[in-house]
Design a protein around this motif. Structure first.
Motif, mmCIF file in Angstrom:
data_model
loop_
_atom_site.group_PDB
_atom_site.id
_atom_site.type_symbol
_atom_site.label_atom_id
_atom_site.label_comp_id
_atom_site.label_asym_id
_atom_site.label_seq_id
_atom_site.Cartn_x
_atom_site.Cartn_y
_atom_site.Cartn_z
ATOM 1 N N GLU A 174 56.462 8.438 11.085
ATOM 2 C CA GLU A 174 57.683 7.641 10.967
ATOM 3 C C GLU A 174 58.545 7.740 12.221
ATOM 4 O OE1 GLU A 174 56.002 8.312 7.035
ATOM 5 O OE2 GLU A 174 56.434 9.642 8.719
ATOM 6 N N GLU B 119 56.738 5.820 15.117
ATOM 7 C CA GLU B 119 56.835 4.375 14.932
ATOM 8 C C GLU B 119 58.235 3.874 15.304
ATOM 9 O OE1 GLU B 119 54.593 2.308 14.500
ATOM 10 O OE2 GLU B 119 52.907 3.296 13.529
ATOM 11 N N ALA C 71 52.660 12.436 7.840
ATOM 12 C CA ALA C 71 53.727 11.623 7.256
ATOM 13 C C ALA C 71 54.997 12.456 7.144
ATOM 14 C CB ALA C 71 53.310 11.106 5.887
ATOM 15 N N ASN D 264 61.728 9.006 7.039
ATOM 16 C CA ASN D 264 62.208 8.004 7.982
ATOM 17 C C ASN D 264 63.393 8.547 8.779
ATOM 18 O OD1 ASN D 264 60.487 5.798 7.412
ATOM 19 N ND2 ASN D 264 61.652 5.359 5.557
ATOM 20 N N TYR E 215 65.033 -2.139 13.902
ATOM 21 C CA TYR E 215 64.976 -1.151 12.814
ATOM 22 C C TYR E 215 66.122 -1.389 11.837
ATOM 23 C CZ TYR E 215 63.999 3.380 10.654
ATOM 24 O OH TYR E 215 63.652 4.380 9.781
#
Length: 413
Positions: A205, A208, A230, A233, A401
């Motif tokens: 996250e 990205e 993972a 966020n 975003y």
């Protein structure tokens, strides 16, 4: 708060690509993205001739990275230096790991090949004509082509780590640093090129989010993130004035006492603003600061006494500019005052030339700004597990975003 910790995997913990780069006996340029292990391989390569009592040098660009490497070598000296005695170890840490710019004598980016060659030959003559066995350049894209055009004056072998996407100083045209450095080195002596492809630092996250800043960088966009762990966020918090952002920083610190925390900002005055705020709330950057209330900070013109304290014992939370954060990694990164980012992208840097201030230039002749989008890519990739971006209003560079709802009293920690 804890000492800043630089994680250094040893040989058996390295990937196949990292081990190939480590055990390559030739001059080498290692390239790869943030968290791929360039600095890890460089330090491990440096330690091999050190343990064999060879005369080598390891250069960094950022003094913060220099401080963290010196701290690592000091803390782990018993396991890293083999049979070297304490005097030899101290000599390596104090004299064989250095900021290139300071070792050179305040190198100027506009020095041409002839000037650098003359200065390197003078340094060689002061050494009695004896070359180093090998010299190592970490974050090589922050230096200039003239350095690499003359590196073999100083050493029989040259090893570098570089990344196009982390070219923050503008000393090479965009996306050309690796190719130009490699071409310059191999023109002088046999040099190999080794890529490190994987990212071992960020969660999926966070990476990205980070690469959203550089959508036109194909090397970054093509990286496979499927093997990254993972995580949560990034928290993009809008609607905070400066006082509320300061308070948010303090609460993150208090809730994460055992984590490495990096606080990244655009300008030196923002570093000092956060420093003063923490001091008003009982924290200290002094050498005798209580363990649970200590912190460190850095900017290029900071008071020398405070810089020495930082070098002696680098603490977190660590407050630093984007320019000086490369090579570092933190469990948690806070990027406050991010509404200033848009202006920093269009604000030219100036330096004093006699009685006048002149705008600094990039290698391609364009004005050098206080920030590039790569600064924020680099900043976000300093975070291993948690990233907070704090701002009053959402700047345009975050349009890629979707931010979370405006902050309320229910903080996410």
């Amino acid at each position: 708060m804890p000492n800043f910790r630089f994680r250094l995997p040893i040989d058996r913990q390295l990937t196949d690509a990292q081990r190939l780069a480590l055990n390559n006996d030739n001059s080498i340029l290692i390239y790869g993205g943030p968290g791929s292990g360039k600095t890890v391989v460089t330090i491990n390569r440096f330690l091999i001739p050190v343990r064999n009592k060879k005369d080598v040098m390891l250069f960094t660009y950022n003094r913060t990275l220099l401080a963290s490497i010196k701290g690592l070598l000091t803390e782990k000296s018993e396991e890293l230096f083999g049979t070297l005695d304490n005097n030899a170890i101290r000599n390596v840490i104090n004299n064989k790991v250095a900021s290139f710019y300071k070792w050179y004598g305040w190198f100027q980016p506009d020095y041409d090949d002839k000037k650098v060659a003359e200065d390197f030959n003078n340094k060689l003559n002061r050494r009695g004509g004896s070359k180093f066995t090998e010299i190592f350049f970490d974050e090589a894209q922050d230096l200039t082509s003239s350095v690499f055009a003359n590196s073999f004056i100083l050493a029989d072998k040259v090893s570098c780590g570089a990344d196009n996407a982390q070219n923050l100083q503008g000393n090479f045209p965009p996306d050309e640093a690796v190719d130009m450095i490699f071409a310059t080195l191999k023109k002088q002596s046999y040099t190999e090129l080794q890529q490190l492809e994987a990212n071992f630092r960020n969660t999926r996250e966070i990476f990205e989010f980070a690469r959203g800043f550089v959508p036109e960088d194909s090397n970054v966009q093509e990286l496979d993130t499927s093997q990254l762990d993972a995580g949560e966020n990034p928290e993009i918090i809008t609607g905070l004035n400066n006082d509320q952002q300061m308070d948010y920083i303090r609460r993150v610190i208090e809730s994460n006492a055992n984590n490495n925390i990096g606080i990244l900002v655009n300008y030196a005055n923002q570093v000092t603003d956060i420093k003063l705020y923490l001091e008003k709330n009982g924290y200290s950057c002094k050498a005798d600061a209580p363990e649970d209330k200590s912190f460190s900070y850095y900017y290029s013109t900071m008071p020398q006494a405070d810089e020495q304290v930082m070098f002696d014992q680098m603490k977190t939370p660590f407050i630093v500019t984007y320019d000086s954060c490369k090579g570092l990694e933190f469990d948690i990164v806070i990027m406050p005052f991010f509404n200033d980012a848009q202006a920093a992208l269009t604000k030219p840097r100036k330096r004093r030339d006699g009685e006048e201030w002149v705008i600094e230039k990039n290698a391609d002749g364009t004005n050098k700004m206080w920030a590039t989008i790569n600064h924020y890519y680099v900043g976000a990739t300093r975070a291993k597990t948690t990233l907070y971006v704090l701002c009053n209003f959402k700047p345009g560079i975050l349009n890629f975003y979707k931010p979370v709802a405006p902050i309320n009293d229910d903080l996410p920690f």
